[in-house]
Design a protein around this motif. Structure first.
Motif, PDB file in Angstrom:
ATOM      1  N   ALA A  59     -32.317  -6.623 -53.446  1.00 44.52           N
ATOM      2  CA  ALA A  59     -34.005  -6.717 -54.114  1.00 44.52           C
ATOM      3  C   ALA A  59     -34.198  -8.394 -53.717  1.00 44.52           C
ATOM      4  O   ALA A  59     -33.489  -9.311 -53.824  1.00 44.52           O
ATOM      5  CB  ALA A  59     -34.241  -6.659 -55.504  1.00 44.52           C
ATOM      6  N   PHE A  60     -35.343  -8.547 -52.940  1.00 41.87           N
ATOM      7  CA  PHE A  60     -35.726 -10.043 -52.625  1.00 41.87           C
ATOM      8  C   PHE A  60     -37.277  -9.878 -52.085  1.00 41.87           C
ATOM      9  O   PHE A  60     -37.674  -8.698 -51.564  1.00 41.87           O
ATOM     10  CB  PHE A  60     -34.753 -10.713 -51.712  1.00 41.87           C
ATOM     11  N   VAL A  61     -37.875 -10.926 -52.007  1.00 43.49           N
ATOM     12  CA  VAL A  61     -39.188 -10.903 -51.587  1.00 43.49           C
ATOM     13  C   VAL A  61     -39.468 -12.143 -50.522  1.00 43.49           C
ATOM     14  O   VAL A  61     -38.931 -13.355 -50.995  1.00 43.49           O
ATOM     15  CB  VAL A  61     -40.390 -11.306 -52.686  1.00 43.49           C
ATOM     16  N   MET A  62     -40.401 -12.120 -49.607  1.00 41.88           N
ATOM     17  CA  MET A  62     -40.676 -13.061 -48.729  1.00 41.88           C
ATOM     18  C   MET A  62     -42.075 -13.187 -48.714  1.00 41.88           C
ATOM     19  O   MET A  62     -42.989 -12.374 -48.519  1.00 41.88           O
ATOM     20  CB  MET A  62     -40.182 -12.935 -47.377  1.00 41.88           C
ATOM     21  N   THR A  63     -42.793 -14.455 -49.188  1.00 45.56           N
ATOM     22  CA  THR A  63     -43.911 -14.818 -49.089  1.00 45.56           C
ATOM     23  C   THR A  63     -44.187 -15.985 -48.331  1.00 45.56           C
ATOM     24  O   THR A  63     -43.689 -16.989 -48.346  1.00 45.56           O
ATOM     25  CB  THR A  63     -44.564 -15.095 -50.497  1.00 45.56           C
ATOM     26  N   GLY A  64     -45.461 -16.016 -47.581  1.00 46.43           N
ATOM     27  CA  GLY A  64     -45.751 -17.119 -46.662  1.00 46.43           C
ATOM     28  C   GLY A  64     -45.227 -17.443 -45.695  1.00 46.43           C
ATOM     29  O   GLY A  64     -44.150 -16.577 -45.326  1.00 46.43           O
ATOM     30  N   PRO A  65     -45.063 -18.504 -44.918  1.00 45.51           N
ATOM     31  CA  PRO A  65     -44.154 -18.983 -43.978  1.00 45.51           C
ATOM     32  C   PRO A  65     -42.849 -19.363 -44.316  1.00 45.51           C
ATOM     33  O   PRO A  65     -42.137 -20.314 -43.971  1.00 45.51           O
ATOM     34  CB  PRO A  65     -44.951 -20.042 -43.247  1.00 45.51           C
ATOM     35  N   GLU A  66     -42.124 -18.618 -45.150  1.00 43.31           N
ATOM     36  CA  GLU A  66     -40.899 -18.775 -45.574  1.00 43.31           C
ATOM     37  C   GLU A  66     -39.816 -18.724 -44.458  1.00 43.31           C
ATOM     38  O   GLU A  66     -40.085 -17.837 -43.419  1.00 43.31           O
ATOM     39  CB  GLU A  66     -40.408 -17.564 -46.819  1.00 43.31           C
ATOM     40  N   ARG A  67     -38.786 -19.515 -44.319  1.00 42.61           N
ATOM     41  CA  ARG A  67     -37.857 -19.244 -43.548  1.00 42.61           C
ATOM     42  C   ARG A  67     -36.223 -18.846 -43.888  1.00 42.61           C
ATOM     43  O   ARG A  67     -35.572 -19.705 -44.889  1.00 42.61           O
ATOM     44  CB  ARG A  67     -37.516 -20.594 -42.694  1.00 42.61           C
ATOM     45  N   VAL A  68     -35.896 -17.632 -43.855  1.00 40.46           N
ATOM     46  CA  VAL A  68     -34.769 -17.154 -44.739  1.00 40.46           C
ATOM     47  C   VAL A  68     -33.820 -16.782 -43.735  1.00 40.46           C
ATOM     48  O   VAL A  68     -33.960 -15.896 -42.888  1.00 40.46           O
ATOM     49  CB  VAL A  68     -35.296 -15.831 -45.630  1.00 40.46           C
TER      50      VAL A  68
END
Length: 528
Positions: free
Chosen positions: A356-365
């Motif tokens: 489980a994870f979430v990415m919001t906006g211009p994240e860099r993962v």
């Protein structure tokens, strides 16, 4: 002392395109990194040194033994680790000796140190596998480690490594770096892995202009290269200044001659000067003028030649840069939500469990983890090509995935046609400008995708996805640096730094992850 000497070496592609010419180099004990843009002939040079390809021109002398690690290890279905390492027969003899079945003649030729040396070689590359293990059951990274162990066991005077860290996880990369750090003979390493290149004793850069040796590691090479670029820019400015001065001098000389000729004609018209004297003066003036014109032309030609040479050096030395349109992605927008997802390929066995994870906006993962931990599986879940067994994946519609095969490109079409197909709102000028930013200029943009190398294909994919008028809000990359040369990697890094959307990257290349500004990591262990 073992050594390798190249004199006037030249090579071309099968269709006659020159790769390199007049290469004069020598190698002895020490670790040398061989760098250069894709297609310049690095692998060809290694194959020549290994004796696989003959020089097309020039000479090559090898004093000592050479072992080559190829980029790809192809395996037969029944091939074992012992077969790859060339010890299957010797190990079988030791088994027969243990069982009391070997003859006296066989026992005399037995290598009683083999098992210990084999275990040491496998240990040095961090490979925990039995000699009887089938190579088909090993991952690509494990096969690379096995090929490295085979080189260690053979103990050649020189090892030739062609992209040894491709497809290796962090542990595998560390094993290669440790191996080279402890290697006391000669090593020539073709690589784009800057962490590995930092451990070299010297760097040799192969370009269309020839080969240049830089003493020291990658950082020292980059510093020297920056100085070379500054010198080339100075030489270009000097040549252009000389050309300007020559043109101004030639113009002033022509104007003086015209005034002088006009005065002489007026004198002759008045009859103030005897005809024979006027003719002699005219002849001397024409000779002088001709000498001056020829001298000016020689100087102009030399300055133009110097300017052309400086421009060629600048083109090779100039770091590439990429500019991209904006995605206009707001900070708070959710682009990806993975909710307690489980998935796998075998019944009853989940490779991914409860992720489980979430990415919001211009994240860099960065999605990280050892080989086999499920990174590619997670990307397949996100892309929708694999359905989860449980949980849910929700993502923005404006996303793009560049897998290692760059399968979003149609291999039957040219790069240009792929761009226009993926960006239907673009015109020809916008298409050509976008492709040029990723080094596909003029006719290079008309190459059919099926004919491209792995590195060219990834660059083409990035150009088609990021160069359009509306880049995706979410870009997903799977091991993007595996097949790129260092210049291309740095161009991609520059483009990704300019990209203002969300970025999810699978990569073991720590230098790359640092350069593109990764802000968060999701570590997979195979039990997520």
């Amino acid at each position: 002392m073992p050594s390798i000497t190249l004199s006037g070496l030249a090579a071309s592609t099968p269709d006659g395109r020159p790769l390199f010419s007049d290469i004069d180099l020598s190698f002895d004990a020490g670790r040398t990194g061989l760098v250069g843009r894709n297609g310049v002939g690095k692998t060809t040079l290694l194959r020549m040194i290994a004796g696989i390809l003959p020089p097309q021109r020039g000479s090559l002398s090898v004093n000592g033994t050479v072992g080559l690690l190829r980029q790809t290890v192809q395996v037969a279905p029944d091939e074992t680790l012992a077969d790859l390492m060339g010890v299957a027969g010797a190990l079988a003899l030791l088994r027969r000796a243990d069982d009391g079945c070997a003859t006296a003649e066989e026992l005399a030729g037995a290598d009683w140190t083999l098992e210990a040396r084999l275990a040491s070689a496998l240990g040095r590359v961090g490979l925990d596998a039995a000699p009887a293990a089938l190579l088909s059951t090993l991952s690509g990274g494990q096969r690379t480690r096995a090929a490295l162990a085979a080189l260690i066991l053979a103990e050649p005077d020189f090892i030739l490594l062609d992209e040894p860290t491709n497809h290796l996880d962090r542990e595998g990369r560390a094993a290669v770096i440790d191996l080279l750090a402890a290697w006391r003979s000669g090593a020539i390493v073709v690589s784009h892995d800057r962490e590995l290149l930092e451990t070299m004793d010297a760097i040799v850069e192969l370009t269309s202009l020839g080969a240049t040796r830089y003493g020291g590691n990658w950082s020292h090479y980059r510093t020297r290269r920056a100085l070379d670029l500054a010198a080339a820019r100075h030489d270009l400015a000097d040549a252009e200044k000389r050309m300007g001065e020559i043109e101004r001098t030639a113009q002033a000389t022509a104007e003086r001659k015209a005034r002088k000729d006009g005065g002489g004609q007026r004198q002759r018209a008045k009859g103030d000067m005897p005809r024979i004297l006027a003719g002699a003066r005219k002849s001397r003036a024409e000779n002088t003028s001709g000498d001056q014109m020829r001298l000016a032309e020689r100087r102009r030609a030399q300055a133009a030649e110097d300017a052309t040479a400086a421009r060629r050096r600048i083109e090779i030395l100039q770091p590439l840069s990429v500019t991209l349109p904006s995605t206009n992605l707001p900070e708070g927008r959710t682009v990806l939500r993975v909710e307690t997802v489980s998935a796998g390929y075998e019944p009853g066995r989940a490779l991914i469990d409860g992720l489980a994870f979430v990415m919001t906006g211009p994240e860099r993962v960065a999605l990280t983890g050892p080989n086999g931990s499920g990174k590619t599986t997670v990307l397949a879940l996100i892309a929708g090509t694999l359905a989860p067994r449980s949980g849910e994946v929700r993502r923005t519609r404006a996303f793009a995935l560049l897998d290692q095969q760059v399968s979003l490109l149609d291999p039957r079409l040219s790069i240009r046609d792929n761009f226009l197909k993926l960006n239907p709102g673009s015109d020809e000028n916008a298409c050509r400008a976008a492709l040029a930013r990723f080094m596909f200029r003029a006719d290079a943009a008309l190459q059919t995708v099926a004919t491209l190398s792995g590195g060219q294909m990834l660059r083409a994919g990035l150009a088609c996805v990021l160069g359009g008028p509306r880049p995706p809000e979410l870009l997903i990359l799977d091991e993007p640096t595996n097949h790129l040369d260092v210049d291309a990697i740095e161009a991609v890094e520059a483009g990704l730094r300019a990209y203002d959307g969300a970025l999810l990257v699978v990569s073991h290349d720590e230098s790359f992850l640092a350069a593109i500004g990764i802000t968060r990591r999701i570590e997979l262990t195979g039990r997520n």
